[in-house]
Design an enzyme around this catalytic site. Structure first.
Site, mmCIF file in Angstrom:
data_model
loop_
_atom_site.group_PDB
_atom_site.id
_atom_site.type_symbol
_atom_site.label_atom_id
_atom_site.label_comp_id
_atom_site.label_asym_id
_atom_site.label_seq_id
_atom_site.Cartn_x
_atom_site.Cartn_y
_atom_site.Cartn_z
ATOM 1 N N ASP A 152 -17.564 -11.559 -22.009
ATOM 2 C CA ASP A 152 -18.322 -11.822 -20.897
ATOM 3 C C ASP A 152 -19.669 -12.328 -21.194
ATOM 4 O O ASP A 152 -20.015 -13.316 -20.507
ATOM 5 C CB ASP A 152 -18.397 -10.443 -20.062
ATOM 6 C CG ASP A 152 -16.871 -10.248 -19.675
ATOM 7 O OD1 ASP A 152 -15.942 -10.750 -20.023
ATOM 8 O OD2 ASP A 152 -16.650 -8.849 -19.129
ATOM 9 N N GLY B 10 0.759 -1.187 0.047
ATOM 10 C CA GLY B 10 -0.106 -0.106 -0.014
ATOM 11 C C GLY B 10 0.819 1.369 0.285
ATOM 12 O O GLY B 10 2.101 1.102 0.524
ATOM 13 N N GLU C 220 4.437 -10.962 -6.317
ATOM 14 C CA GLU C 220 3.196 -11.233 -7.325
ATOM 15 C C GLU C 220 3.698 -10.649 -8.748
ATOM 16 O O GLU C 220 2.957 -10.970 -9.743
ATOM 17 C CB GLU C 220 2.093 -10.346 -6.939
ATOM 18 C CG GLU C 220 2.065 -8.943 -6.807
ATOM 19 C CD GLU C 220 2.705 -8.508 -5.231
ATOM 20 O OE1 GLU C 220 3.384 -9.178 -4.883
ATOM 21 O OE2 GLU C 220 2.358 -7.208 -5.053
ATOM 22 N N LYS D 270 -10.678 -11.726 -15.947
ATOM 23 C CA LYS D 270 -10.708 -11.738 -17.540
ATOM 24 C C LYS D 270 -10.288 -13.243 -17.732
ATOM 25 O O LYS D 270 -10.985 -13.857 -18.694
ATOM 26 C CB LYS D 270 -10.399 -10.541 -18.073
ATOM 27 C CG LYS D 270 -10.931 -10.436 -19.704
ATOM 28 C CD LYS D 270 -12.031 -9.752 -19.468
ATOM 29 C CE LYS D 270 -12.673 -9.527 -21.165
ATOM 30 N NZ LYS D 270 -13.884 -8.797 -21.169
ATOM 31 N N HIS E 135 7.848 -7.865 -3.773
ATOM 32 C CA HIS E 135 6.842 -8.159 -4.347
ATOM 33 C C HIS E 135 6.732 -9.601 -4.974
ATOM 34 O O HIS E 135 7.361 -9.555 -6.115
ATOM 35 C CB HIS E 135 6.121 -7.086 -5.092
ATOM 36 C CG HIS E 135 5.961 -5.919 -4.433
ATOM 37 N ND1 HIS E 135 4.665 -5.535 -4.016
ATOM 38 C CD2 HIS E 135 6.417 -4.872 -4.060
ATOM 39 C CE1 HIS E 135 4.510 -4.415 -3.370
ATOM 40 N NE2 HIS E 135 5.706 -3.985 -3.377
ATOM 41 N N CYS F 1 5.256 -6.326 1.758
ATOM 42 C CA CYS F 1 5.587 -4.761 1.761
ATOM 43 C C CYS F 1 4.888 -4.183 2.756
ATOM 44 O O CYS F 1 5.147 -4.275 4.245
ATOM 45 C CB CYS F 1 5.350 -4.121 0.465
ATOM 46 S SG CYS F 1 6.264 -2.912 0.078
ATOM 47 N N TYR F 2 4.058 -3.252 2.483
ATOM 48 C CA TYR F 2 3.135 -2.753 3.675
ATOM 49 C C TYR F 2 2.484 -3.597 4.642
ATOM 50 O O TYR F 2 2.498 -3.414 5.841
ATOM 51 C CB TYR F 2 2.077 -1.744 2.959
ATOM 52 C CG TYR F 2 1.256 -0.870 3.889
ATOM 53 C CD1 TYR F 2 1.809 0.251 4.642
ATOM 54 C CD2 TYR F 2 -0.044 -1.377 4.478
ATOM 55 C CE1 TYR F 2 0.871 0.819 5.468
ATOM 56 C CE2 TYR F 2 -0.603 -0.905 5.485
ATOM 57 C CZ TYR F 2 -0.137 0.535 5.862
ATOM 58 O OH TYR F 2 -1.134 1.235 6.777
HETATM 59 N N1 GLN Z 1 4.445 2.899 1.457
HETATM 60 C C1 GLN Z 1 5.347 1.672 2.181
HETATM 61 C C2 GLN Z 1 6.816 1.928 1.875
HETATM 62 O O1 GLN Z 1 7.307 2.720 1.223
HETATM 63 C C3 GLN Z 1 4.857 0.585 1.526
HETATM 64 C C4 GLN Z 1 5.146 0.286 0.138
HETATM 65 C C5 GLN Z 1 4.457 -0.866 -0.599
HETATM 66 O O2 GLN Z 1 3.678 -1.535 -0.146
HETATM 67 N N2 GLN Z 1 4.828 -1.020 -1.979
HETATM 68 O O3 GLN Z 1 7.833 1.294 2.422
#
Ligand code: GLN
Length: 512
Positions: A226, A53, A170, A368, A168, A80-81
């Site tokens: 769809d 986030g 993903e 999709k 990440h 991450c966040y």
């Molecule tokens: N904002 C947070 C950071 O800068 C998390 C970033 C993120 O989740 N991509 O570390």
């Protein structure tokens, strides 16, 4: 059914996480971060993933989940966040990092015996996107990997149920991302990973049968992916109890009605009603040039024609719609008000209340690419299932200025040539969209020694993953030449073709 919940903290990748998890074979759902824990647990998830986030956890207005989330026994993965939240909530410390990491980084795995990194190399390329970092681990957690910018790039709780990763997994730029997610799903959550589109079709069929019983269903068929897959799926479940209505608004592509008829020809049982309503639509559009007005008028007329047709078809309890997951997912606008916004579906959202239908939306949990797989599973042709997106108001948004029969005819012919040549060049399925636009401008030309003063066609070919951003495709010059040549030679009323080289943003994909 195994299920994993992704709590969305506003990451641009939340839906991508859900897709990856499903690709691995576990059904997943994205829910807003504030979803009450009772609601989460009612879904009996095997695991919970906290997304990334844009906020910093120590910020005043940063999004925090229901407090009791961290008391659950359910296995959890923070990305991450999400990792920073886990650290923050359990007494660790998160601070602004000295170096920000955006882009590729090297992950050094310290503890290769940890189930998260089982069967993976000690050193891996990963994708980072953070400015903050975990500076102190919470009690009972250990660090299992680091990178240059993150002393704790992966951390695991002693009880072996919770994991946080700063990178990440993903995105495609983390080559072992899917393996890491799979390790989490199998080794932490105990998932079997046996969900597939075949399983989906079996379950959905059963559900449709139970929901519909002996009643009847009607569906607005547009010829798009769809609604066509929705029709095929419902047909698979209840066959003859379904009637699909295709409104020919006079704004469809060349031979569209025949194509739909042919596609649903022999091996489908449902009844297909085609409403020939071109005159009604074109009468309404007379003299109208504003794109907004065009869309509104077409939308209203569609509802009228469809309702009248539905009445003629006879009483039906259900109205089926081709709503898919991105249409219903509640998204948190980045940096904006986290109040959930639900998008309304573009086609039938405004059907009058006096048509008292119950909604049947069997694809509403699918992305999709999954919808396409279901279509193939049900025997729809590849060309159909991989069709490019087409706007609801049809060619009206591509005939700039007034929409008339003769101008539609020009555009329809030019459009058919574009599709044909893109297919022949083996490019049609490789781009996001390729189409012609009729520009309300005439230019001078010379044809057979005579001066002409004719229409201009713009060619638009873009690549995109989700239509949010797009870039124009660097088409091979030979393909551009063939398209231009054929349009000018074969379409009466056109003497010039130009190529649109604008990206989105700042331009849009359609010209309107
Ligand atoms: N904002 C947070 C950071 O800068 C998390 C970033 C993120 O989740 N991509 O570390």
């Amino acid at each position: 059914m195994e299920r994993v919940i992704i709590l969305d903290f506003g990451s641009q990748y939340s839906q991508l996480i859900a897709r990856r998890v499903r690709e691995i074979g576990v059904y997943s759902e994205v829910l807003p971060y504030g979803t009450p824990v009772a609601e989460l647990m009612a879904k009996a998830p095997q695991g919970i993933i906290l997304s990334g986030g844009p906020y910093s956890v120590y910020q005043k207005d940063a999004p925090h989940p229901d407090e009791s989330l961290f008391e659950l026994d359910t296995p959890m993965l923070g990305i991450c966040y999400g990792m920073q939240l886990l650290a923050h909530a359990q007494g660790g410390r998160v601070e602004k990092g000295a170096v920000r990491e955006y882009g590729p980084a090297t992950l050094q795995v310290k503890d290769g015996t940890n189930p998260l990194f089982q069967d993976l190399p000690k050193e891996m390329r990963v994708w980072m996107s953070h400015g903050d970092r975990v500076a102190k681990l919470p009690k009972g957690w250990t660090s299992v990997a680091h990178s240059d910018g993150a002393p704790y790039a992966a951390m695991v709780a002693k009880d072996g149920r919770r994991v946080g990763i700063q990178f990440h997994p993903e995105v495609v730029h983390t080559p072992h991302g899917a393996d890491i997610l799979r390790n989490f799903l199998t080794r932490f959550c105990g998932c079997r990973c046996d969900w597939s589109m075949g399983v989906f079709v079996r379950q959905a069929t059963q559900e449709i049968k139970e929901t519909v019983g002996d009643d009847r269903v009607i569906l607005g068929l547009s010829g798009g992916v769809d609604s066509s897959v929705t029709a095929a799926l419902i047909d698979h479940a209840i066959g003859r109890q379904l009637t699909a209505i295709l409104v020919d608004n006079g704004l469809l592509r060349m031979n569209e009605v025949q194509m739909v008829r042919k596609m649903f020809g022999s091996h489908f049982e449902f009844k297909l009603v085609v409403e020939r309503a071109a005159d009604r639509f074109l009468d309404r559009l007379k003299g109208v040039t504003s794109p907004e007005r065009k869309r509104k008028l077409i939308g209203h007329e569609f509802i009228k024609v469809f309702s009248e047709s539905a009445k003629r078809v006879g009483p039906a309890k259900f109205l089926a719609q081709g709503t898919i997951y991105p249409d219903v997912i509640e998204s948190i606008p980045v940096g904006g008000n986290p109040a959930a916004t639900i998008k309304s579906h573009h086609n039938v959202g405004g059907l009058p209340k006096n048509l008292k239908f119950k909604l049947l939306e069997p694809l509403r949990t699918l992305f999709k690419d999954e919808v396409r797989k279901v279509g193939e599973e049900l025997g729809l042709p590849h060309e159909m299932v991989h069709r490019q997106p087409f706007p609801g108001p049809g060619l009206a948004v591509r005939v700039l200025g007034e929409v008339t029969r003769s101008r539609l005819k020009i555009l329809r012919q030019a459009d058919a040539i574009v599709i044909d040549e893109m297919r022949k060049a083996d490019l049609y399925y490789k781009v996001w969209q390729s189409f012609a636009v009729l520009v309300p401008v005439k230019t001078v030309g010379v044809m057979g020694d005579g001066r002409t003063y004719e229409n201009l066609i713009a060619l638009r070919v873009v690549e995109s993953v989700d239509a949010m951003t797009a870039d124009w495709v660097r088409l091979p010059p030979e393909v551009l030449a063939r398209i231009s040549n054929r349009i000018i030679n074969e379409v009466r009323g056109v003497n010039r073709v130009c190529y649109d080289i604008s990206s989105k943003p700042p331009a849009t994909i359609e010209w309107e």
